[in-house]
Structure formats: structure tokens, C-alpha cells
Scaffold this motif. Structure first.
Motif, PDB file in Angstrom:
ATOM      1  N   SER A  28       9.234  -7.078  45.466  1.00 32.80           N
ATOM      2  CA  SER A  28       8.901  -6.351  44.455  1.00 32.80           C
ATOM      3  C   SER A  28       7.692  -5.790  44.385  1.00 32.80           C
ATOM      4  O   SER A  28       6.913  -5.034  43.416  1.00 32.80           O
ATOM      5  CB  SER A  28       9.071  -7.412  43.103  1.00 32.80           C
ATOM      6  N   GLU A 125      14.661  -1.837  37.665  1.00 30.26           N
ATOM      7  CA  GLU A 125      14.433  -2.125  38.995  1.00 30.26           C
ATOM      8  C   GLU A 125      14.846  -3.603  39.356  1.00 30.26           C
ATOM      9  O   GLU A 125      15.101  -3.555  40.608  1.00 30.26           O
ATOM     10  CB  GLU A 125      12.404  -2.041  39.138  1.00 30.26           C
ATOM     11  N   MET A 129      17.380  -3.958  42.218  1.00 30.47           N
ATOM     12  CA  MET A 129      16.910  -4.717  43.546  1.00 30.47           C
ATOM     13  C   MET A 129      18.111  -6.052  43.531  1.00 30.47           C
ATOM     14  O   MET A 129      18.496  -6.512  44.778  1.00 30.47           O
ATOM     15  CB  MET A 129      15.601  -5.148  43.593  1.00 30.47           C
ATOM     16  N   ASP A 133      20.691  -6.656  46.778  1.00 33.83           N
ATOM     17  CA  ASP A 133      20.411  -7.659  47.554  1.00 33.83           C
ATOM     18  C   ASP A 133      21.889  -8.521  47.445  1.00 33.83           C
ATOM     19  O   ASP A 133      22.128  -9.068  48.763  1.00 33.83           O
ATOM     20  CB  ASP A 133      19.275  -8.715  46.973  1.00 33.83           C
ATOM     21  N   VAL A 154      11.820 -11.374  41.860  1.00 30.82           N
ATOM     22  CA  VAL A 154      11.383 -10.072  41.649  1.00 30.82           C
ATOM     23  C   VAL A 154      11.131  -9.960  39.957  1.00 30.82           C
ATOM     24  O   VAL A 154      10.245  -9.298  39.732  1.00 30.82           O
ATOM     25  CB  VAL A 154      12.867  -9.166  41.901  1.00 30.82           C
TER      26      VAL A 154
END
Length: 247
Positions: A28, A125, A129, A133, A154
Motif C-alpha cells: 500500500s 483502493e 487491492m 490479491d 493495506v
């Protein structure tokens, strides 16, 4: 010195969790850096509208939705139009309903005491992410592709960066004076345009955007207050619904 046999032993559950948290935090960092200028601008704008250096991090920490916070600050008056600000915040953040629905199948194995906090810290965000993942872990054959420790790593980095730097922006805002004179107020619209360019799928699919733009512009010119935000959002949603129905 550790032997090869010791190195080959699997890590303990606690070490695996710590490793996943740090992996998320490290991933991050580029986004955290990108958060800083927007957080500073928001904090400075908020103090110019009358919010204190304590009230700003309270707002950003309890809401954690940059777009809705920029909209709320833009609409802030003394006394504030509470119902209008609440309505705009709901409209701007309504995309989180779809984002949460996307994550829901990945969180079903978690107890509610863990799933609900994970959803609270969800932003554009961290959602992107975490989802990316999960897809990589699923392709690698993991039984539970969603890594909660990675996601929390994150989210922790992004959340703390946003709250801390909005407070810093509130503290230095009076020193900066009029931020619009430096062009900082264009930072958020510029990023919004970049996000739109990434979602571009052709002229036909952009018709709801155009309807929303025209409706918001006319409302801004013809109506007092910040109702142009709500009218633009609702007209865009209606146009998208009609367009999909005809397709």
C-alpha cells in the motif's frame, strides 16, 4: 546459525499473520504516498470552511470516504445544511454497496466481528487491492483466497495516512491561506478525470455521464446551494438504468 531443517519448518500461525500484514502494508506504500496531497488539500479546505483541527480528523476517521468528504466540505456552510450533506454523502458513497457485495462471498468464512470491521475500512483502493490479491491467491490454489491480514495491512496504512495528513492539512491550512490561488483545489477533479478515463468503454456507454454532466451544470447555474451534486448523480443513475433497459 539456523540449519536447513530449521529453515524448512513452516512458520507459526502468528508469524504468517504478521507476514501477511506487513505484505499488505508494503503493497500500500505507493497508494499511501498518493493519498498525501489530497489529504492535505482536504484538511486545508475544511479549516477554511470553519472546521477545527480536531473536527477534521474526526470527520475523515469516522467516514473514511474521500469523495464524499470533499463534497461535504464543498457544501459546508454555517449553519450547515445537514440533510443535504447527508444525502450527498450517501449518494457519493453508494458505490460501496456494490463493492461490499463483491467482497461478501470472500468474507463468508469470517465471523461477523471480523467481517464488519473489514467492510468499515473498505475504500476504493483497499477494495481493489484486496480483490486483486484474492484472485491471485485463488489462482495459486489457496482454500480461502481472501487474506484478511493482508487486507488489514493495506487498510491500516491507507486509513492512518488519510486521517493523519488531513489533520496536518487542517493545521497548516491557515498558513497556506487561499489554496485555490495555488491550484490545489484542482487535485481531486484531476484524479477523478483520470479514473473516468480508465473506465472509458466508448461513446455509447458514456451517455449517462453526459446526461449527469448536463443536469449538474444546469442545476448549478439555475439553482442555489449544492443541489447540483444530487441532481447530477440521480440523473446519471436514471440515464444508466434507462440505457441498460433499452439494451
Amino acid at each position: 546459525m539456523q540449519t536447513d531443517a530449521a529453515l524448512a519448518q513452516p512458520r507459526s500461525p502468528r508469524n504468517r499473520i504478521h507476514g501477511e500484514v506487513w505484505r499488505g502494508l508494503a503493497a500500500s506504500i505507493p497508494v499511501m504516498i498518493g493519498f498525501i496531497p489530497f489529504a492535505l488539500v482536504l484538511g486545508a479546505q475544511a479549516t477554511q470552511k470553519g472546521l477545527s483541527a480536531i473536527e477534521v480528523p474526526l470527520m475523515t476517521g469516522l467516514n473514511f470516504g474521500g469523495g464524499s468528504e470533499f463534497a461535504a466540505v464543498e457544501l459546508w456552510t454555517s449553519p450547515p445544511h445537514v440533510l443535504l450533506i447527508v444525502a450527498i454523502t450517501f449518494l457519493v458513497n453508494s458505490r460501496h454497496l456494490l463493492m461490499g457485495a463483491t467482497l461478501a462471498p470472500l468474507l463468508r468464512h469470517l465471523p461477523k466481528r471480523k467481517a464488519f470491521p473489514a467492510l468499515f475500512f473498505m475504500c476504493d483502493e483497499s477494495w481493489a487491492m484486496g480483490l486483486s490479491d484474492s484472485r491471485q491467491r485463488a489462482a495459486a490454489g489457496h482454500g480461502h483466497p481472501f487474506s484478511l491480514p493482508y487486507y488489514l495491512g493495506v487498510s491500516a496504512g491507507l486509513y492512518l495516512t488519510w486521517v493523519v495528513f488531513t489533520m496536518i492539512g487542517a493545521l497548516i491550512g491557515p498558513m497556506i491561506s487561499d489554496i485555490e490561488a495555488y491550484g490545489f483545489d484542482m487535485a481531486f477533479p484531476a484524479v477523478f478525470l483520470v479514473l473516468l478515463s480508465g473506465m472509458w468503454k466508448g461513446v455509447k456507454q458514456a451517455i449517462p455521464w453526459l446526461v449527469s454532466l448536463i443536469a449538474a451544470a444546469l442545476s448549478y447555474l439555475l439553482m442555489p446551494g449544492g443541489w447540483y451534486v444530487a441532481i447530477g448523480a440521480l440523473s446519471g443513475l436514471l440515464a444508466a438504468y434507462v440505457w441498460v433497459s433499452k439494451s
